[in-house]
Write a protein that holds these residues in place. Structure first.
Motif, mmCIF file in Angstrom:
data_model
loop_
_atom_site.group_PDB
_atom_site.id
_atom_site.type_symbol
_atom_site.label_atom_id
_atom_site.label_comp_id
_atom_site.label_asym_id
_atom_site.label_seq_id
_atom_site.Cartn_x
_atom_site.Cartn_y
_atom_site.Cartn_z
ATOM 1 N N GLU A 71 0.819 -1.204 0.000
ATOM 2 C CA GLU A 71 0.000 0.000 0.000
ATOM 3 C C GLU A 71 0.856 1.259 0.000
ATOM 4 O OE1 GLU A 71 -2.807 2.711 -0.238
ATOM 5 O OE2 GLU A 71 -3.104 0.564 -0.551
ATOM 6 N N TRP A 72 2.015 1.208 0.664
ATOM 7 C CA TRP A 72 2.836 2.421 0.729
ATOM 8 C C TRP A 72 3.402 2.779 -0.644
ATOM 9 C CZ3 TRP A 72 8.105 2.063 -0.372
ATOM 10 C CH2 TRP A 72 8.673 0.784 -0.308
ATOM 11 N N ARG A 73 3.601 1.783 -1.509
ATOM 12 C CA ARG A 73 4.030 2.087 -2.867
ATOM 13 C C ARG A 73 2.831 2.556 -3.713
ATOM 14 N NH1 ARG A 73 8.340 -2.322 -2.471
ATOM 15 N NH2 ARG A 73 10.284 -1.134 -2.763
ATOM 16 N N VAL A 74 1.688 1.898 -3.536
ATOM 17 C CA VAL A 74 0.491 2.267 -4.286
ATOM 18 C C VAL A 74 0.046 3.683 -3.936
ATOM 19 C CG1 VAL A 74 -1.946 1.701 -4.686
ATOM 20 C CG2 VAL A 74 -0.255 -0.132 -4.505
ATOM 21 N N SER A 75 0.223 4.097 -2.673
ATOM 22 C CA SER A 75 -0.182 5.448 -2.272
ATOM 23 C C SER A 75 0.642 6.509 -3.002
ATOM 24 C CB SER A 75 -0.027 5.623 -0.755
ATOM 25 O OG SER A 75 1.345 5.609 -0.373
ATOM 26 N N LEU A 76 1.862 6.152 -3.394
ATOM 27 C CA LEU A 76 2.715 7.088 -4.127
ATOM 28 C C LEU A 76 2.419 7.066 -5.619
ATOM 29 C CD1 LEU A 76 6.088 6.390 -2.261
ATOM 30 C CD2 LEU A 76 4.659 8.434 -2.074
ATOM 31 N N PRO A 78 -0.505 5.224 -7.744
ATOM 32 C CA PRO A 78 -1.688 4.347 -7.726
ATOM 33 C C PRO A 78 -1.679 3.272 -8.800
ATOM 34 C CG PRO A 78 -2.340 6.612 -7.354
ATOM 35 C CD PRO A 78 -0.884 6.652 -7.729
ATOM 36 N N TYR A 80 0.741 1.464 -9.687
ATOM 37 C CA TYR A 80 1.792 0.477 -9.472
ATOM 38 C C TYR A 80 1.221 -0.947 -9.518
ATOM 39 C CZ TYR A 80 5.713 -1.973 -7.252
ATOM 40 O OH TYR A 80 6.753 -2.840 -6.980
#
Length: 312
Positions: A71-76, A78, A80
């Protein structure tokens, strides 16, 4: 007898990358007695046997994706890995879309690795890449990373003995990726590869990159300005020699470039167990369970090869 060397060599497996390759490289006619496909299981075991035989590591960890789309990568970013999300999981936790006959083989792979005594590690909230990055960073000896994912080239570090063994065909033909090879093929070193990947982008991971800047242009910019920060500073400086088209593209891509490095760069300090037993086993952890798994799934010669290699 246990293997002892002055500088123990650690081998880190990007396990999903390898069992995907095994799945597509071994015919699905390879099946258990009940007809269930076990091509990924047997292919991975054959890979491990060949890797241990050829490279003789003293320690081995099968690194897993506890969270393949954190989620921390997706939050940066979306997007991903968004195209890989299975349709039925769109309203719940993301599940990676994989072939129907591969998913049931993953628990078998995990059970066999556990019975063999090969360390297997995933960390909640992180990808296998991050596990690999952290274990490679804390290692006190040379490290071989086995992966079909070029993103891990960013971990290559000659001074610390970290290299990537990149399968070209199966695992019998491996590209030994060190700094010399990175400079020859891409014009960068390990850390520079992360910047190159950020600029180039990667459609397979949903990373758009900077439009109009491919791999060769990215390498030239890095050679001229040192790193991504240097390139962005040049784009913001009207007196720099960066071309008008590149300047415009880089400035317009600022929102992407602000967040992409954190997504592309492998984490190196995630919470991994301090007491992880990385030693390559010279006998199975649970012989009875392993024998039962071998019979149930018809692992035959693939399991025999691993056992023979481990006990040599």
């Amino acid at each position: 007898m246990p293997r002892v060397t002055q500088t123990p060599r650690l081998m880190l497996l990007d396990t999903a990358s390898l069992y995907f390759r095994a799945y597509f490289g071994v015919p699905d006619s390879v099946r258990a007695p009940d007809g269930t496909p076990v091509n990924a299981v047997r292919g991975l075991l054959d890979f491990i046997a060949r890797l241990v035989q050829d490279h003789r590591p003293d320690a081995l960890v099968a690194c897993m994706d506890a969270d393949w789309r954190p989620e921390w990568r997706v939050s940066l970013i979306p997007g991903y890995k968004a195209h890989r999300v299975a349709e039925e999981s769109e309203t719940g936790p993301d599940e990676e879309e994989v072939p129907d006959t591969l998913s049931p083989q993953v628990p078998v792979i995990e059970a066999v690795l556990d019975a063999l005594g090969i360390a297997r590690l995933g960390v909640q909230g992180y990808e296998a890449d991050d596990v690999i990055g952290t274990l490679a960073t804390r290692a006190h000896g040379p490290v071989d990373i086995v992966t079909g994912d070029r993103d891990l080239f960013q971990l290559v570090d000659d001074a610390r003995g970290v290299r990537v063994l990149y399968p070209l065909k199966g695992v019998g033909s491996l590209q030994v990726t060190d700094e010399a090879l990175l400079r020859e093929k891409y014009g960068v070193d390990g850390p520079g590869y992360a910047d190159l990947a950020t600029l180039r982008g990667d459609p397979s991971d949903g990373l758009p990159g900077v439009p109009g800047i491919g791999e060769k242009t990215a390498a030239k910019l890095l050679a001229a300005y040192g790193d991504l920060d240097g390139i962005r500073a040049a784009a913001a400086d009207p007196a720099s020699k960066i071309t008008p088209a590149q300047r415009r593209r880089l400035v317009e891509s600022a929102p992407y470039l602000d967040v992409a490095p954190a997504v592309v760069r492998v984490a190196r300090d995630i919470p991994v167990p301090e007491d992880l037993d990385e030693r390559l086993p010279d006998e199975p952890r649970d012989g009875e369970v392993l024998a039962a798994l071998g019979e149930r799934w018809g692992l035959g010669s693939s399991l025999d090869r691993v056992l023979h290699t481990l006990t040599r």
